[in-house]
Enzyme design. Structure first.
Site, PDB file in Angstrom:
ATOM      1  N   GLU A 163       0.836  -1.200   0.000  1.00  0.00           N
ATOM      2  CA  GLU A 163       0.000   0.000   0.000  1.00  0.00           C
ATOM      3  C   GLU A 163       0.872   1.252   0.000  1.00  0.00           C
ATOM      4  OE1 GLU A 163      -2.623  -0.513   3.416  1.00  0.00           O
ATOM      5  OE2 GLU A 163      -2.605  -2.679   3.067  1.00  0.00           O
TER       6      GLU A 163
ATOM      7  N   GLU B   5      -9.800   5.596   2.979  1.00  0.00           N
ATOM      8  CA  GLU B   5     -10.151   4.762   4.137  1.00  0.00           C
ATOM      9  C   GLU B   5     -10.125   5.638   5.378  1.00  0.00           C
ATOM     10  OE1 GLU B   5      -8.223   1.040   6.726  1.00  0.00           O
ATOM     11  OE2 GLU B   5      -7.406   1.507   4.767  1.00  0.00           O
TER      12      GLU B   5
END
Length: 413
Positions: A217, A328
């Site tokens: 990520e 997120e």
């Protein structure tokens, strides 16, 4: 006799208090020792240290002494100073550094204002004692909580309550992927509680969504818990077991090997976009070198940052089975209430450019090492009245999407 009994009881009570206080002192000194040992492991001896205007200390550490080399499998690893291949062909430094015809507003890291690291060293944000003490334990410092991954295939409202993590993403699956790219709009979302965060990133995923999930990520985040402030920071993350025992943010464990002396993982990005004002974005490319098998990361057009060695992973040692791009947040509010932590700009997608946050020019790397438009792009959000996502495509931006939202509002109580 009653008086003697009272004195005895008082004595026993005091003894208990004293032993409790001794135990507390012992436990505190044990924790202090554990924290000091951890800091010594993380903060390698610096050739030079630079104080950033935001209070960070950036240590310029010799490349061969970075945390990656604490890993037993990397003891004799020869650092690869450049990838063998860049998507679309043999690696060519001139090609990577070529400036695009139209420059977007340029972004730097705050610490650059006070100096730079010498060649042969890499910049590492120094970890302070208070950083570690904010974590739930020394062991969990620098790690994401388990179940933090968006799982589009089961858009189940219970997922929100179970993990506390909420997303607004675009994704592709059903093929073999060897990398992903995106240009990501940078903001400074407001965070309601210090233990919550807001981030925007791309995910390179392999394996099932069970205990064996592999993930790489990269993006930007605001995380008061991790960094002690509300600054927007560049970050990376990796795990090979669904965030259980492997992996971490940035360079907070052994894994990622950095080769770049100019960009510090976890350091503040400046400037950031403002509502109805100047817009700033960053480009991130992560791809698998077809010759060596390592996963490389590039920041902007100029900086090849380093790589995750392929042995760190099981599924990603071959290829990724899913790519995700988006936002997120953590919602830690109890009893079905919603946090007012913002995602992206804190505004919904329909507000468009200059108001909502975006990902543009999103691409995947195929088996021939070519960047191409994603096929069959899907979207996913747990609660679209809190955070939403809308995709589109055009000539300038390729495949893009606007995403985000304010969290708590009249339709998201």
């Amino acid at each position: 006799m009653g008086r003697m009994k009272r004195v005895l009881l008082a004595f026993l009570w005091l003894s208990g208090l004293i032993s409790l206080s001794c135990a507390a002192r012992l436990s505190a000194s044990r924790q202090k020792l554990e924290v000091q040992k951890h800091l010594k492991r993380l903060n390698k001896p610096a050739v030079k240290s630079i104080e950033s205007p935001d209070g960070d200390i950036i240590d310029c550490v010799h490349m061969a002494h970075q945390p990656a080399f604490d890993h037993p499998f990397l003891k004799d690893h020869k650092i690869q100073m450049r990838p063998s291949y860049h998507p679309e062909g043999l690696f060519d430094e001139n090609k990577v550094s070529e400036k695009p015809k139209e420059r977007t507003n340029s972004i730097t890291q705050l610490w650059h204002l006070n100096g730079k690291c010498p060649e042969g060293t890499i910049p590492i944000r120094r970890t302070k004692q208070e950083d570690v003490l904010r974590a739930s334990s020394v062991k969990r410092y620098g790690r994401k909580k388990h179940r933090a991954i968006p799982k589009p295939r089961s858009a189940d409202p219970d997922l929100v309550n179970e993990s506390g993590h909420q997303h607004a993403i675009a994704y592709v699956e059903g093929d073999k992927y060897y990398g992903a790219k995106a240009t990501i709009n940078v903001w400074e979302p407001k965070i309601q509680q210090p233990n919550e965060f807001s981030l925007s990133q791309l995910w390179i995923l392999g394996g099932s969504f069970g205990e064996d999930l592999n993930s790489i990520e990269a993006g930007w985040q605001v995380s008061p818990d991790l960094y002690g402030d509300n600054n927007t920071r560049l970050f990376t993350y990796w795990t090979s077991d669904a965030y259980q025992a492997t992996g971490c943010y940035n360079l907070l464990c052994s894994g990622f090997i950095q080769i770049n002396s100019e960009i510090a993982m976890g350091a503040s990005i400046s400037p950031v976009s403002a509502y109805r004002n100047s817009q700033y974005d960053i480009s991130i490319l992560v791809w698998k070198d077809p010759k060596e098998g390592h996963w490389w990361m590039q920041f902007g057009n100029d900086y090849v940052l380093g790589y995750w060695p392929s042995f760190l992973f099981s599924y990603l040692a071959d290829s990724a089975s899913m790519i995700e791009w988006g936002g997120e947040v953590v919602n830690s509010e109890p009893d079905g209430h919603h946090t007012s932590t913002q995602m992206g700009s804190g505004h919904f997608p329909e507000e468009g450019f200059g108001k909502s946050s975006y990902f543009r020019n999103i691409q995947v790397v195929d088996g021939s090492n070519n960047l191409k438009a994603p096929k069959g792009l899907g979207t996913f959000t747990e609660q679209s009245n809190c955070y939403d996502v809308q995709i589109g495509s055009n000539g300038d931006w390729g495949h893009y999407f606007y995403y985000g939202g304010p969290g708590k509002n009249a339709n998201c109580p």
